[in-house]
Design an enzyme around this catalytic site. Structure first.
Site, PDB file in Angstrom:
ATOM      1  N   HIS A  15       0.853  -1.180   0.000  1.00 35.81           N
ATOM      2  CA  HIS A  15       0.000   0.000   0.000  1.00 35.81           C
ATOM      3  C   HIS A  15       0.889   1.230   0.000  1.00 35.81           C
ATOM      4  O   HIS A  15       2.024   1.193   0.472  1.00 35.81           O
ATOM      5  CB  HIS A  15      -0.914   0.016   1.230  1.00 35.81           C
ATOM      6  CG  HIS A  15      -1.855  -1.132   1.264  1.00 35.81           C
ATOM      7  ND1 HIS A  15      -2.987  -1.185   0.485  1.00 35.81           N
ATOM      8  CD2 HIS A  15      -1.813  -2.300   1.928  1.00 35.81           C
ATOM      9  CE1 HIS A  15      -3.605  -2.333   0.692  1.00 35.81           C
ATOM     10  NE2 HIS A  15      -2.913  -3.034   1.561  1.00 35.81           N
ATOM     11  N   ALA A  16       0.396   2.317  -0.530  1.00 37.51           N
ATOM     12  CA  ALA A  16       1.088   3.613  -0.526  1.00 37.51           C
ATOM     13  C   ALA A  16       2.520   3.501  -1.051  1.00 37.51           C
ATOM     14  O   ALA A  16       2.731   3.040  -2.162  1.00 37.51           O
ATOM     15  CB  ALA A  16       1.022   4.239   0.850  1.00 37.51           C
TER      16      ALA A  16
END
Length: 98
Positions: A15-16
């Site tokens: 994620h991210a």
């Protein structure tokens, strides 16, 4: 079909920032790589940040990186693809890289 397995080491999964670093590294290979949960036949395009992030590859998730044989021509291309997959697995298994 070149396949390499690894484990997502990043505490927040893909994620991210870890997902962005991974997708950038995949894109730089120039290869059509699919990432999927180990044991699954369905995967997502590893060059797509949106697809990777929404696939929910959490910390500790075991994944396979796959390249379709049709995308490769010749033994040299196969060797390059296998080396690229090895680098990507190392990135996935690194706390700092992905």
């Amino acid at each position: 079909m070149p396949v390499r397995s690894g484990t997502v080491a990043a505490n927040i999964g893909l994620h991210a920032r870890p997902a962005a670093l991974f997708v950038r590294a995949v894109t730089e290979t120039g290869l059509p790589i699919v990432i999927r949960r180990s044991g699954s036949t369905a995967g997502v395009d590893a060059r797509s940040l949106l697809e990777v992030m929404t696939a929910d590859f959490d910390h500790g998730c075991k994944v396979d990186l796959v390249i379709d044989d049709q995308a490769l021509e010749g033994d040299a291309a196969l060797e390059q693809a296998e080396a690229a997959l090895e680098r990507l697995v190392k990135l996935l298994e690194s706390q700092n890289g992905a």
